[in-house]
Design an enzyme around this catalytic site. Sequence first.
Site, PDB file in Angstrom:
ATOM      1  NE  ARG A   1     -24.238   2.737 -17.098  1.00 46.92           N
ATOM      2  CZ  ARG A   1     -23.576   3.618 -17.951  1.00 46.92           C
ATOM      3  NH1 ARG A   1     -22.178   3.842 -17.895  1.00 46.92           N
ATOM      4  NH2 ARG A   1     -24.068   3.988 -18.969  1.00 46.92           N
TER       5      ARG A   1
ATOM      6  CE1 TYR B   1     -21.809   8.716 -24.352  1.00 45.76           C
ATOM      7  CE2 TYR B   1     -20.446   7.235 -22.878  1.00 45.76           C
ATOM      8  CZ  TYR B   1     -21.323   7.442 -24.057  1.00 45.76           C
ATOM      9  OH  TYR B   1     -21.664   6.764 -24.980  1.00 45.76           O
TER      10      TYR B   1
ATOM     11  CD  GLU C   1     -33.598  -5.312 -23.330  1.00 43.41           C
ATOM     12  OE1 GLU C   1     -34.163  -6.078 -24.207  1.00 43.41           O
ATOM     13  OE2 GLU C   1     -33.540  -4.036 -23.511  1.00 43.41           O
TER      14      GLU C   1
ATOM     15  N   GLY D   1     -30.756   0.589 -17.893  1.00 39.83           N
ATOM     16  CA  GLY D   1     -30.445   1.889 -17.463  1.00 39.83           C
ATOM     17  C   GLY D   1     -30.242   2.076 -15.921  1.00 39.83           C
TER      18      GLY D   1
ATOM     19  CB  CYS E   1      -2.196  12.082 -31.261  1.00 36.80           C
ATOM     20  SG  CYS E   1      -0.587  11.746 -31.168  1.00 36.80           S
ATOM     21  CD  GLU E   2      -8.930  13.896 -30.275  1.00 38.42           C
ATOM     22  OE1 GLU E   2      -8.642  13.156 -31.215  1.00 38.42           O
ATOM     23  OE2 GLU E   2      -9.733  14.635 -30.298  1.00 38.42           O
TER      24      GLU E   2
HETATM   25  N1  LLP Z   1     -31.340  -2.385 -23.594  1.00 38.21           N
HETATM   26  C1  LLP Z   1     -31.400  -1.352 -24.761  1.00 38.21           C
HETATM   27  C2  LLP Z   1     -32.384  -1.648 -25.597  1.00 38.21           C
HETATM   28  C3  LLP Z   1     -30.454  -0.575 -24.696  1.00 38.21           C
HETATM   29  O1  LLP Z   1     -30.168   0.218 -25.727  1.00 38.21           O
HETATM   30  C4  LLP Z   1     -29.410  -0.490 -23.660  1.00 38.21           C
HETATM   31  C5  LLP Z   1     -28.267   0.563 -23.571  1.00 38.21           C
HETATM   32  C6  LLP Z   1     -29.334  -1.353 -22.634  1.00 38.21           C
HETATM   33  C7  LLP Z   1     -30.726  -2.275 -22.566  1.00 38.21           C
HETATM   34  C8  LLP Z   1     -28.738  -1.429 -21.654  1.00 38.21           C
HETATM   35  O2  LLP Z   1     -28.627  -0.325 -20.732  1.00 38.21           O
HETATM   36  P1  LLP Z   1     -27.646  -0.172 -19.213  1.00 38.21           P
HETATM   37  O3  LLP Z   1     -28.276  -1.106 -18.458  1.00 38.21           O
HETATM   38  O4  LLP Z   1     -26.166  -0.602 -19.757  1.00 38.21           O
HETATM   39  O5  LLP Z   1     -27.615   1.423 -18.830  1.00 38.21           O
HETATM   40  N2  LLP Z   1     -22.307   3.973 -24.214  1.00 38.21           N
HETATM   41  C9  LLP Z   1     -23.058   4.591 -23.307  1.00 38.21           C
HETATM   42  C10 LLP Z   1     -24.297   3.661 -22.771  1.00 38.21           C
HETATM   43  C11 LLP Z   1     -25.153   3.511 -23.829  1.00 38.21           C
HETATM   44  C12 LLP Z   1     -26.281   2.670 -23.546  1.00 38.21           C
HETATM   45  C13 LLP Z   1     -27.101   2.326 -24.874  1.00 38.21           C
HETATM   46  N3  LLP Z   1     -28.071   1.340 -24.539  1.00 38.21           N
HETATM   47  C14 LLP Z   1     -22.130   4.689 -21.946  1.00 38.21           C
HETATM   48  O6  LLP Z   1     -21.057   4.292 -21.958  1.00 38.21           O
HETATM   49  O7  LLP Z   1     -22.521   5.347 -21.001  1.00 38.21           O
END
Ligand code: LLP
Length: 418
Positions: free
Chosen positions: A281, A321, A278, A236, A348-349
């Site tokens: 991003r 988003y 974890e 996150g 096409c959107e």
């Molecule tokens: N661990 C778990 C269990 C997760 O579900 C996620 C992301 C992460 C780690 C990694 O989170 P990060 O560090 O990347 O924020 N598609 C969305 C983001 C969805 C994240 C889903 N889970 C976007 O493009 O913003």
Amino acid sequence: MSEIGGMNIQAIAQKYGTPCVVYDENILRNRLREFTENFRSDVFQTDVIYASKAFNCKAMISLISEYGCGLDVVSGGELYTAYKAGYDCSKIFFHGNNKTPDEIRMALACGVGTIVVDNVMEAEELLNQIKDTDYHVNVFLRINPGIEAHTHKYIVTAHVDSKFGISVLDEEEIREAVKLFGSTDRITFEGLHAHIGSQIFDKQAYTELVKKMFAFAAKMNSEYGTSLTAVNLGGGFAAYYTKADHPVPIQEVCEEILKTSAEENAKYGNPIKRILIEPGRSIVAEAGYNLYTVGYIKKTPNRLYAFVDGGMSDNIRPALYQAEYDAFIAGKEEEEVFADYTIAGKCCESGDLLIQSIPLPEVKKGDILVMKTTGAYGYSMASHYNKLPLPAAVFVRNGEDRCVIERESYDHLISLEK
Ligand code: LLP
């Protein structure tokens, strides 16, 4: 900046065609180093698990392996890629709210080290599959701690009715999962997992999460008869997309998590030996750039459009988003601003607008538009909408490029069709 990773942008576009996803490999490496060097402690075993849903391919997984990081996968496909990359599957954390029986079978056969169980029915499925085998697996239980991080509402995952995990309020379900895990010595119930959202700017959210997780682990150990020794805090951590973003430096978040973890653990007699994070991003986002060729320019009463040769098919985030990005025209960085442009994709959107409004120098047909910070959830969420082939992905480092995913051809697009 007409270069990425020491290589001329126009030259990259020419070699690989556009659209194209380019990663500055040194940025990827720096991020991995920052996480692994700062998330270290004398008190705990610490692990950085890369959430590969942000960008999963064999080359990326090899980098992860070089830095000694674990790997979060959420599907048979992500797992297969890791397996084929030669990744040590014992360091994999298998996530997901609906792992299919086949995926669980595959995980056991590949020697996946840890399964993060989402719900009681999944615990039953795992137990049924493992009890009469020689396999052994570590298990984390995904709980929903009820903390809502302030981020975009579509990507908050820990509100009370989240589809992920079991709520800490749902004692019966948690006890049932504990009973199932305890019924075989093929499973070691090691710890708890939570993930409270994505693109989180607020350090305090992690402080609260640590407190909640340590308290709940202690409660389970004293009241539910578990011997939990690990806490996985999920990902996150925010990335910088535009001037409006002020992500907390990685070092600072890591320090906060480690400090609070040590304090909280001491309160409960130090049952926890291992803490994990974890990030997805924050490792890959800022290293990535999407290259597009500008086609036509169109003026409407209220907008000046620059059309590009990709769009929501290679980056769905603006449409899904309302995510905001910064961009520039390669070779025109020093030129004066000419106008505010709307960057529109070719799908096409009508919602296929990559950037609503951005001041740019005069944009001409054939220019290369470079969108920044596209490294996370860009390629990984790409689609074939309008039957557009997926772009190539390229790693560039110290002036040298290597293709890590080839650009699809039209033949790829129809390769499974009868
Ligand atoms: N661990 C778990 C269990 C997760 O579900 C996620 C992301 C992460 C780690 C990694 O989170 P990060 O560090 O990347 O924020 N598609 C969305 C983001 C969805 C994240 C889903 N889970 C976007 O493009 O913003």
